[in-house]
Design a protein around this motif. Structure first.
Motif, PDB file in Angstrom:
ATOM      1  N   THR A  11     -58.705  47.714  40.866  1.00 44.65           N
ATOM      2  CA  THR A  11     -58.810  46.591  41.797  1.00 44.65           C
ATOM      3  C   THR A  11     -57.925  45.435  41.347  1.00 44.65           C
ATOM      4  N   GLN A  12     -57.929  45.136  40.056  1.00 45.13           N
ATOM      5  CA  GLN A  12     -57.088  44.054  39.538  1.00 45.13           C
ATOM      6  C   GLN A  12     -55.605  44.353  39.746  1.00 45.13           C
ATOM      7  N   MET A  15     -54.704  43.993  43.435  1.00 46.49           N
ATOM      8  CA  MET A  15     -54.629  42.590  43.845  1.00 46.49           C
ATOM      9  C   MET A  15     -53.351  41.925  43.315  1.00 46.49           C
ATOM     10  N   HIS A  19     -50.310  40.364  45.852  1.00 45.79           N
ATOM     11  CA  HIS A  19     -49.892  38.973  45.768  1.00 45.79           C
ATOM     12  C   HIS A  19     -48.429  38.793  45.351  1.00 45.79           C
TER      13      HIS A  19
END
Length: 62
Positions: A11-12, A15, A19
């Motif tokens: 998930t990190q 993300m 971005h």
């Protein structure tokens, strides 16, 4: 690494990727294309190339 840790890490990373700017994503793709290496050469070194050269020379000699 437990399942929760893996999900958290994925998930990190996802993300972080979302971005990034469009230019940075394109830059990463260009770098990956330049670093692309033949898988047989990557895993087995020069052995596949040497065998191919040997086989081609053997065919030409006969």
């Amino acid at each position: 690494m437990s399942g929760n840790d893996l999900v958290k890490y994925m998930t990190q990373e996802f993300m972080k990727y979302i971005h990034l700017s469009k230019d940075e994503k394109e830059h990463r793709k260009k770098i990956r294309k330049q670093e692309k290496v033949n898988k047989s050469h990557r895993y087995f070194g020069m052995l596949p190339s040497a065998l191919k050269m040997f086989w081609n020379n053997r065919k030409k000699g006969s």
